[in-house]
Design an enzyme around this catalytic site. Structure first.
Site, PDB file in Angstrom:
ATOM      1  N   ASP B 189       0.846  -1.202   0.000  1.00  0.00           N
ATOM      2  CA  ASP B 189       0.000   0.000   0.000  1.00  0.00           C
ATOM      3  C   ASP B 189       0.886   1.259   0.000  1.00  0.00           C
ATOM      4  O   ASP B 189       1.804   1.347  -0.805  1.00  0.00           O
ATOM      5  CB  ASP B 189      -0.985  -0.037   1.173  1.00  0.00           C
ATOM      6  CG  ASP B 189      -2.114   0.954   1.018  1.00  0.00           C
ATOM      7  OD1 ASP B 189      -3.128   0.615   0.380  1.00  0.00           O
ATOM      8  OD2 ASP B 189      -1.983   2.096   1.509  1.00  0.00           O
ATOM      9  N   TYR B 328      -2.852  11.238   1.230  1.00  0.00           N
ATOM     10  CA  TYR B 328      -3.408  11.201  -0.129  1.00  0.00           C
ATOM     11  C   TYR B 328      -3.333  12.585  -0.760  1.00  0.00           C
ATOM     12  O   TYR B 328      -3.012  12.723  -1.939  1.00  0.00           O
ATOM     13  CB  TYR B 328      -4.867  10.701  -0.103  1.00  0.00           C
ATOM     14  CG  TYR B 328      -4.981   9.208   0.117  1.00  0.00           C
ATOM     15  CD1 TYR B 328      -5.166   8.348  -0.956  1.00  0.00           C
ATOM     16  CD2 TYR B 328      -4.915   8.664   1.385  1.00  0.00           C
ATOM     17  CE1 TYR B 328      -5.278   6.986  -0.774  1.00  0.00           C
ATOM     18  CE2 TYR B 328      -5.014   7.294   1.581  1.00  0.00           C
ATOM     19  CZ  TYR B 328      -5.197   6.458   0.500  1.00  0.00           C
ATOM     20  OH  TYR B 328      -5.296   5.111   0.683  1.00  0.00           O
ATOM     21  N   HIS B 383      -4.537  -7.842   0.147  1.00  0.00           N
ATOM     22  CA  HIS B 383      -3.884  -6.539   0.218  1.00  0.00           C
ATOM     23  C   HIS B 383      -3.066  -6.352   1.495  1.00  0.00           C
ATOM     24  O   HIS B 383      -2.022  -5.720   1.479  1.00  0.00           O
ATOM     25  CB  HIS B 383      -4.950  -5.450   0.114  1.00  0.00           C
ATOM     26  CG  HIS B 383      -4.387  -4.066   0.107  1.00  0.00           C
ATOM     27  ND1 HIS B 383      -3.702  -3.559  -0.972  1.00  0.00           N
ATOM     28  CD2 HIS B 383      -4.368  -3.095   1.051  1.00  0.00           C
ATOM     29  CE1 HIS B 383      -3.307  -2.319  -0.699  1.00  0.00           C
ATOM     30  NE2 HIS B 383      -3.694  -2.014   0.528  1.00  0.00           N
TER      31      HIS B 383
END
Lengths: 81, 406
Positions: B189, B328, B383
């Site tokens: 990630d 982000y 993930h």
């Protein structure tokens, strides 16, 4: 909130807004209990509504704002659901 | 959060021991908020296509408020050596476990979103103490697990600029400060983006990287997948499968990424609500959501409800939802693709877990990483590979980095 079911669902039924006081008290309690994030690390609104703005809105909303004024204006004329 | 670190002395770059100790009153307040949650009505579909289902969240919340015990994970954290040191004006928290084996390879492992060092707790012993897990002393690692700025026990940046490139450089500072002059780096990630970027920066100390979300998508393919244009016709079967999965991620998933990338400060309501954080965190991707929902429904596979709540609770207690979301925003400014090729020049190892967002093909891995030293496809896992499949994951790190040991 207070629409009453009638036998004929297609009938056009009068409707009035009347929020219980307890619901408003609960809303104010939640606003006053807000846990705030840090101030945005930018000097403008580019990360979203700025912390100071939100806190000012919430400060007024949790104390002086009067929903009943809006409710009264909604109920001032015949309203149809 | 009243976690206890030794006070800063005159030297901000000192390495200070750290312990987690959340006051009982904060746990009581969290439970009160969980119990007072105002729920939306049930989703209007029979599946997870609108997000985590109401019954799932309500079941998790009931357990959280009535039975979940934060003190268990607090003890697990405190059983490990935790430290804080300041880098570029920000406190950086990390776990640091030295192997008892000589010639252990120094390794820094980086978590992602929605995550924390809790993702890595299950791999600490297998990596630092391999002989207790059926592996060789020659495969031992000295392990460093930092909290990304704005996450967990690291400081929350008050200024912009902590993008993946800055974090990557800070990790090199951290490793050198710990006395490691040669080391390897691993991530999934955000951790994957950070180690990829680290591998482009020309650090002579970095021997190589391992990724379980490798940035291998060719730039043109990434752009096409993002816009939903038809699939290029010249792809191999493995590349086509990867493309289809990636296009679905862009079309049906990662809405949260755009929200946080564009307007992290708008998420006041989530920062104010433990269940709000849980609802957002469960929905990282469709396969993870399905797996986590099954776990909450009594079929643990990879993650347990306690695993999920440990991470959500940590985020609530450290009040790091919005500060974490800002990564982000930083990335949107820096314009690093999550999944695209970044120009890694150091040796790289790739592990492909089947339920990752996309299965990185060997062909694209070889192009993205000119010094590809290891490539392997696993039979299970998704993930959150380190968290879900710690045994397989630890094996991948041993095998992936073996050729980089001297």
């Amino acid at each position: 909130m207070n629409n009453v079911a009638r036998r004929d669902q297609t009938a056009i039924r009068p409707f009035q807004v009347s929020i219980p006081e307890a619901v408003l008290a609960e809303m104010r309690k939640r606003i006053q209990a807000t846990r705030w994030p840090d101030r945005e690390p930018v000097a403008d609104g580019s990360q979203g509504v700025r912390l100071a703005t939100m806190r000012e809105v919430a400060g007024y909303w949790g104390t002086d704002y009067d929903w009943r004024k809006c409710e009264a204006s909604l109920n001032a004329r015949d309203r149809w659901s | 959060m009243n976690a206890v670190a030794q006070p800063k002395g005159s030297d901000a770059t000192a390495i200070r021991p750290f312990h987690v100790n959340v006051p009982e009153a904060e746990l009581t307040e969290m439970r009160r908020r969980v119990k007072a949650t105002r729920w939306p009505e049930r989703e209007t579909v029979e599946d997870q296509s609108q997000g985590p289902q109401l019954a799932t969240l309500q079941k998790l919340a009931r357990y959280w408020e009535a039975e979940y015990d934060w003190r268990k994970v607090e003890s697990r954290l405190n059983a490990l050596p935790n430290f804080i040191t300041e880098i570029d004006g920000l406190d950086i928290h990390f776990i640091h476990v030295r192997s008892k084996h000589k010639n252990a390879l120094p390794l820094i492992v980086t978590h992602g979103w929605p995550g924390s060092v809790i993702e890595q707790l299950k791999i600490v012993d297998p990596l630092t103490n391999p002989t207790a897990h059926g592996a060789s002393a020659a495969d031992a690692f000295d392990l460093v697990i930092p909290s990304i700025p704005g996450y967990g026990f690291s400081g929350r940046p008050t200024a912009t600029g902590w993008d993946p490139a800055h974090i990557a450089r800070a990790w090199v500072v951290l490793m050198k400060r710990l006395g490691y002059t040669k080391f390897v780096a691993q991530g999934g990630d955000w951790g994957a983006v950070i180690v990829d970027v680290m591998g482009t920066q020309g650090h002579p100390e970095l021997l190589g990287i391992h990724s379980n979300m490798p940035g291998v998508i060719p730039v043109d393919i990434d752009n096409v997948a993002r816009t939903g244009a038809p699939m290029p016709s010249n792809l191999s079967p493995d590349e086509s499968l990867c493309y289809e999965r990636l296009a679905t991620v862009y079309a049906k998933g990662i809405g949260y990424g755009y929200q946080m990338g564009l307007r992290p400060q708008a998420l006041y309501g989530i920062a104010d609500s433990p269940v709000g954080i849980a609802g957002y965190f469960l929905d990282h991707d469709a396969r993870s959501l399905a797996m986590i929902s099954r776990a909450i429904d009594g079929q643990p596979e990879g993650l347990t409800p306690d695993d999920i709540l440990d991470n959500v609770t940590l985020t609530w207690l450290t009040d790091t939802f919005v500060s974490g979301a800002r990564l982000y925003w930083e990335d949107f400014q820096a314009q690093f693709s999550f999944f695209g090729v970044k120009g890694v020049s150091v040796p790289a190892a790739v592990s492909v877990f089947p339920d990752e967002l996309y299965p990185a093909p060997r062909s694209w891995s070889e192009r993205a990483y000119p010094k590809l030293v290891y490539y392997n496809k696993l039979e299970k896992g998704g993930h959150f590979a380190a968290w879900e499949q710690p045994k397989l994951f630890s094996g991948e790190l041993r095998a992936g980095f073996r050729s980089l040991r001297t």
